[in-house]
Design an enzyme around this catalytic site. Structure first.
Site, PDB file in Angstrom:
ATOM      1  N   ASP A 141       0.812  -1.213   0.000  1.00 38.01           N
ATOM      2  CA  ASP A 141       0.000   0.000   0.000  1.00 38.01           C
ATOM      3  C   ASP A 141       0.844   1.262   0.000  1.00 38.01           C
ATOM      4  OD1 ASP A 141      -2.720  -0.140  -0.356  1.00 38.01           O
ATOM      5  OD2 ASP A 141      -3.192   0.629   1.629  1.00 38.01           O
ATOM      6  N   ASP A 448     -11.227  -6.053  10.644  1.00 35.81           N
ATOM      7  CA  ASP A 448     -11.305  -7.478  10.969  1.00 35.81           C
ATOM      8  C   ASP A 448     -12.511  -7.777  11.858  1.00 35.81           C
ATOM      9  OD1 ASP A 448     -10.196  -6.002  13.014  1.00 35.81           O
ATOM     10  OD2 ASP A 448      -8.531  -7.359  13.393  1.00 35.81           O
TER      11      ASP A 448
END
Length: 737
Positions: A141, A448
């Site tokens: 990223d 998550d």
């Protein structure tokens, strides 16, 4: 494979269940008595109490209710804890095993060292799994050219030396850095080649690793994060690095791919949830199972994929099984673990408890998830326009939803590389369900937890928790206070954001999950709200102690035993859990201390951050935890001394409250002895003493230490000033109410 033998077994920890349920019953009864005592006070004639006493009692009672509420939610974890054992030797042959895609995320090479990231990539390539069914993707990223260049070097080392060496000698540690320089460096299976040949080969591979390590470190010197770049996707192989396989060295290898999605400063990128790009891997390999790893969490047991398949391939649970979660374990935790970095409570108590219900949450890293579970239901035989509304405009990607779509033809594969560029673009997700109902969800920075709640358990998927004796994955835990508080602030912000939304587990979950599973998710979402009672108990009883206002029953009152029981019951239950999971008395003290520290700092700031985001006052932010090793911080950590080199914003609340508690304790004891009301004030005196004792590292950092990790004098001076104002104003308010 013997089909009559189970691939796994689970064991209900009946003794723990009995202890836990008995404690819940007794503690709940005591809490009911406490509530009765508090309510009875408010129904007494007003002449027996004044406004300041009523106000103080009201604040404390409110916080006691908050504590009781969060505690009650947490009892769901302890209802039916279980443990599991997998039997990989009972799996079918390699030909019948399903394929696995490994997604590894990295964001910033200045905080996540390139060499460490490459070690994780190499360890994934060394998994004991059919190489034609293993595909490793590094999602960069940061868009850094040095990461791509380092991956090419990693491919050459892994293919030419490391992977063949691991396969030939049964090396258990897939990470070369840990193997050659870690504590388990000689942990290999027996070899028929003989020890002499093995040692000679080992030294040869070690020398090649040193060369690779030097190249990787030289490459990383030019690290630069690129926040504005087009998508870059490259499958790493011999042709792309201009090399052919050496004769006699031809080794079947897992696929290795570099993926850097498009990023533009003006467009949201959704942090890790956006980086976990399922679409690119679907176009290249489209494995039905996906392993997600953090860039510092290397594969410590090559059989982890086979262990996960023991659950995914079990016909009894496979249809509803969404993912298999392994615990996060760390190789750099000190004996004292002063920051509670190992997260013992989560992976030894909470996740085992959730496993006895419908399964644990997605935990960021170390989980094998079913690709189908991340896609919206139903995904087959749907209207093409409806599918595009969910999955985007790519016809090729829509084809991949058939689960048997893999590009084996080289020319076809080459022609699809442009398609993968489109799939990794910023525009692809516009007006689709990606991040809302499909894939890893974007709503919260704790992607998550949120994905596990909304996209897994609330859609009927279940999970299992696999905690083998040998850690499947090992990572680097936080070893300084600053990174710990920054990380915990981010987690707190994300959890509170969910708690205050329409996805609040206690509202969104009951119709979709069992009540106990709902309580587990609810406890996590509301956990940061511990900052309210902790701030209250750190200030109000102390102020009242200084001003002679009793807020707890005196020693001769029967309810004194009730309050004492609740206090001792909480501490002793925590101690029992620590000792029963291999901890020590020091572990118990450190966990109690860190719970208090986090509650008054990062839980406070995280909650405020979430509230501000909900009000539209700020945007979500994400700072990667620093993985760069600082020798001075490591030295202090190994010595068991707190490193207070952090921002004054995070540090000031600790120092302010410590000063308030210390002054209140000294002043309260003196006042109680002079007025001969020690029995009436005993509980407040003891509470102040207990909190001051738990805050000893802060006192040490203020007064006794002279090293760089001490609390800066400027923070002490500011905190003394604020504490003085707080105590003076508080006393005036209580005096004139």
């Amino acid at each position: 494979m013997d089909n009559t033998l189970p691939l796994h077994l689970y064991h209900v920890n009946k003794s723990s269940s009995i202890i836990n349920r008995s404690h819940t019953l007794l503690h709940s009864s005591a809490l009911m008595a406490l509530i009765y005592y508090r309510l009875d006070f408010f129904f007494q004639p007003t002449k027996t109490r004044n406004i300041s006493m009523t106000f103080s009692w009201f604040l404390i009672f409110t916080c006691e209710l908050i504590l009781s509420f969060i505690w009650l939610l947490g009892q769901a974890y302890r209802f039916r804890p279980i443990s599991r054992t997998a039997f990989p030797v009972r799996l079918p042959g390699d030909v019948e095993l399903p394929a696995v895609d490994v997604l590894i995320c990295t964001a910033d090479p200045t905080k996540e060292p390139t060499l460490e990231v490459m070690n994780t990539v190499i360890s994934a390539m060394a998994l004991d799994y059919p190489p034609d069914k293993l595909h490793v993707y590094l999602s960069d990223d940061g868009g850094c050219a040095v990461t791509l260049e380092a991956m090419r070097e990693a491919w050459k080392f892994a293919k030419g030396y490391w992977v063949p060496f691991c396969r030939a000698y049964g090396v258990k540690i897939g990470c070369p850095e840990a193997y050659f320089f870690g504590a388990e460096g000689n942990n290999t299976e027996s070899s028929t080649w003989g020890i002499t040949e093995f040692m000679a080969e080992r030294e040869k591979v070690k020398d090649k690793y040193e060369n690779f390590k030097g190249r990787a470190m030289r490459i990383s010197q030019n690290s630069k994060v690129n926040r504005d770049h087009s998508p870059v996707i490259e499958v790493i192989n011999d042709s792309c690095i201009g090399e052919g396989s050496e004769e006699g060295k031809a080794e079947e290898m897992p696929l290795l791919a570099y993926v850097s999605r498009e990023k533009r400063p003006s467009l949201p990128h959704h942090f890790k949830a956006g980086a976990l790009n399922l679409r690119v891997s679907a176009m290249i390999s489209n494995s039905p199972y996906v392993l997600v790893l953090d860039c510092d969490m290397y594969c410590n047991d090559p059989t982890s994929a086979r262990q996960a398949m023991c659950f995914h391939l079990d016909p009894k649970i496979s249809p509803s099984l969404g993912f298999v979660q392994f615990p996060q374990k760390f190789y750099n935790i000190s004996r004292t673990d002063i920051y509670d970095s190992q997260l013992r409570s989560v992976f030894k108590i909470l996740w085992q408890g959730m496993d006895g219900l419908e399964g644990p949450c997605v935990s960021g890293t170390g989980f094998y998830i079913k690709r189908e579970a991340l896609y919206a239901n139903p995904i087959k035989d749907g209207d093409i326009m409806e599918l595009k509304r969910y999955f985007g405009p790519s016809n090729e990607f829509i084809k991949s939803l058939g689960w048997h779509y893999k590009h084996s033809d080289h020319q076809h594969f080459s022609s699809l590389m442009k398609e993968t560029q489109f799939l990794a673009s910023c525009a692809y997700e516009n007006q689709t369900k990606w991040g809302k109902e499909v894939g890893f969800l974007y709503f919260s920075v704790v992607e998550d937890y949120f994905t596990g709640l909304v996209n897994m358990h609330c859609k009927g998927w279940k999970s299992v928790f696999c905690d083998p004796a040998r850690p499947a994955f090992l990572g680097a835990g936080t070893t300084n206070l600053n990174d710990l508080l920054v990380q915990s602030t981010r987690w707190s912000s994300g959890l509170v954001e969910v708690a205050l939304s329409r996805f609040c587990p206690l509202i969104y979950g009951p119709k979709k999950m069992s009540i106990l599973q709902t309580m587990c998710y609810g406890e996590l979402a509301f956990f940061p709200f511990y900052f309210l009672p902790l701030w209250c108990f750190a200030t109000i009883p102390q102020l009242c102690l200084l001003n002679g206002i009793a807020v707890y029953p005196e020693v001769s009152n029967w309810f004194f035993m009730v309050f004492s029981f609740i206090f001792l019951s909480s501490l002793s239950k925590h101690l029992q859990e620590v000792l029963s999971t291999g901890g020590s008395m020091m572990s118990w003290i450190n966990e109690q201390r860190m719970w208090m520290i986090k509650s008054v700092t990062c839980h406070l700031y995280g909650s405020l951050d979430a509230i501000m985001k909900r009000l539209g006052m700020k945007e979500a932010s994400f700072l990667p935890t620093n993985k760069v090793i600082n020798d001075e911080q490591i030295r202090l950590y190994q010595m068991g001394k707190f490193d207070f080199q952090t921002s004054s914003t995070l540090l000031s609340p600790l120092v302010i409250l410590t000063i308030v508690k210390f002054i209140s304790f000294i002043g309260g004891v003196t006042r109680a002895m002079i007025t001969r009301k020690f029995s009436e004030m005993f509980m407040q005196v003891f509470l102040s003493f207990f909190i001051v004792t738990m805050g000893y590292p802060v006192i040490e950092g203020m007064i006794l230490r002279k090293d760089k990790g001490r609390i800066p004098p400027s923070v002490i001076a500011l905190s003394v000033f604020i504490s003085t104002i707080f105590l003076s104003l508080g006393s005036l308010i209580l005096m004139y109410l």
